[in-house]
Design a protein around this motif. Structure first.
Motif, PDB file in Angstrom:
ATOM      1  N   MET A  47       0.811  -1.208   0.000  1.00 17.68           N
ATOM      2  CA  MET A  47       0.000   0.000   0.000  1.00 17.68           C
ATOM      3  C   MET A  47       0.851   1.268   0.000  1.00 17.68           C
ATOM      4  O   MET A  47       0.330   2.378  -0.001  1.00 17.68           O
ATOM      5  CB  MET A  47      -0.923   0.007   1.220  1.00 17.68           C
ATOM      6  N   ARG A 194      -9.842   1.576   1.513  1.00 18.00           N
ATOM      7  CA  ARG A 194     -10.011   0.198   1.075  1.00 18.00           C
ATOM      8  C   ARG A 194     -11.500  -0.067   0.898  1.00 18.00           C
ATOM      9  O   ARG A 194     -12.323   0.416   1.675  1.00 18.00           O
ATOM     10  CB  ARG A 194      -9.434  -0.766   2.112  1.00 18.00           C
ATOM     11  N   TYR A 250      -6.395   1.339  -6.863  1.00 17.40           N
ATOM     12  CA  TYR A 250      -5.357   1.691  -5.893  1.00 17.40           C
ATOM     13  C   TYR A 250      -4.517   2.853  -6.420  1.00 17.40           C
ATOM     14  O   TYR A 250      -4.157   2.915  -7.601  1.00 17.40           O
ATOM     15  CB  TYR A 250      -4.438   0.494  -5.623  1.00 17.40           C
TER      16      TYR A 250
END
Length: 419
Positions: A47, A194, A250
């Motif tokens: 991440m 998320r 993402y």
């Protein structure tokens, strides 16, 4: 504070802690160490949380165990949290040396869990038995003090705290000018997290649907990946939102900040399981008008409803829709909230200010400790409302700041924050 040494013990350092730690290292002229107890999880690394090089003040317990044990034992103060393993501070606790813990909520999924005998025994061993000792608590979220109050821990020794991601310094009017708030500028909304159930991405999509039904022109960016992404994309397509909602997947932390700098409104739709929510700091620092659920841990500390953002009551999505609509329609209000949001982070809720206030608190603790008593706040035992460092009177605004006494804010009482 000449000669003072401080050790911060946690599972691993991340970008929510580095600005605070950098400030501590500077203020203490190098007499600050972060002891990392475990390698960072692979998911976090993917991440974008991984630092290519460790800050100079980071030492790893699993690489230098004896050295780290000596640091923890010998420092003037230890800040401890982020791990359930007590062995790192057990010698200090047994010896009566001062420790400052930091913690998110004990009962993220419901305070009813406090009735568990097994859970209460664990809370007693880790916390309650130190209620009269030189052990203090930094509350990383507005409901932390309420949870610990239930188990009768740290009376009068709980203080406001949070997470402190990078605070960027802008000329705020120039930042807002670049966003644009004129009639020709399409309002931009942003959601970033998320895509899991307790982050509630469906509320972002439903907000877009409601704005479209009202005939408003806007664009919404949705950043994030996760198990709910396919169903969210299907939902947006079923409602014909493809032209006004973009699913970006993402994005790195730096890219998310870039989107925040372009956005006017940030939707923060998590529920009570969001212990803090550093994305609130980042969005407010970027001049966004925040619309946030009242049960998010950061929200009662950071947001003054109608002054620097909007709060809606958990579970009442109609309030969320109405507030988003109001901001899309009222450009001046949106800009004004964004400007005040920036000031909140740049002036109060940032790592540099938090470090300075924590060192003052440590100084008070250590000075009183010389007299053989555990220092505790003298302003109401950690309960009540506070404003500018004092107890707030009737009608005054709730203005917490790092290291002020943490109010015992019940969940029921907190609903009034959305009024």
């Amino acid at each position: 504070m000449a000669g003072l040494s401080v050790v911060f013990v946690s599972n691993y350092i991340n970008h929510h802690q580095i600005p605070f730690c950098n400030a501590m290292y500077g203020l203490l002229e190098g007499r600050f160490t972060f002891v990392q107890t475990e390698p960072m999880e692979e998911e976090r690394v993917r991440m974008g949380w991984h630092e290519q090089e460790r800050p100079v003040y980071v030492r790893c317990f699993y690489e230098e165990e004896e050295f780290c044990r000596e640091l923890i034992w010998g420092s003037d103060m230890v800040i401890f949290g982020g791990t359930d393993e007590e062995c790192y501070i057990t010698p200090r606790l047994r010896a009566g040396k001062p420790v400052i813990r930091y913690s998110e909520r004990l009962y993220k999924t419901g305070q009813w869990k406090a009735v568990s005998p097994r859970g209460l025994r664990k809370k007693y061993l880790d916390h309650t038995r130190y209620r009269r000792a030189a052990v203090y608590l930094l509350c990383s979220g507005a409901y932390v003090a309420s949870d610990f109050h239930i188990v009768r821990a740290y009376p009068g020794k709980m203080f406001c705290w949070g997470y402190f991601p990078e605070t960027r310094r802008y000329e705020v009017d120039c930042l807002l000018d670049r966003k644009g708030y004129g009639e020709e500028q399409i309002p931009r909304l942003l959601w970033a997290a998320r895509m899991i159930h307790w982050k509630h991405p469906e509320l972002a999509v439903e907000t877009a649907r409601r704005l479209r039904e009202k005939g408003l022109v806007f664009h919404m960016d949705i950043i994030g990946d996760g198990s709910l992404r396919p169903s969210m994309e299907e939902l947006a397509a079923a409602w014909g939102l493809e032209d006004c909602v973009s699913f970006l997947g993402y994005r790195s932390p730096e890219e998310v900040r870039q989107y925040m700098e372009k956005s006017h409104i940030f939707l923060f739709t998590s529920d009570r399981q969001e212990g803090w929510g550093a994305v609130a700091n980042e969005a407010m620092n970027s001049g966004c008008a925040l619309v946030a659920d009242h049960m998010i841990g950061a929200v009662p500390f950071l947001v003054r409803n109608g002054e620097n953002g909007f709060i809606y009551e958990d579970g009442k999505k109609e309030q969320l829709f109405a507030l988003a609509e109001k901001l899309v329609e009222d450009r001046a209000l949106c800009r004004g909230l964004g400007k005040e949001a920036y000031k909140t982070i740049s002036q109060v809720w940032n790592g540099e200010n938090a470090a300075g206030e924590l060192l003052k608190l440590i100084g008070n603790i250590l000075e009183d400790g010389k007299e053989g008593t555990a220092w505790r706040n003298k302003q109401g035992g950690g309960e009540g409302k506070f404003i500018k460092g004092k107890m707030a009177g009737a009608g005054e605004k709730f203005r917490p700041a790092p290291c002020l006494p943490a109010p015992v804010l019940s969940e029921r009482r907190a609903r009034r924050l959305a009024d």
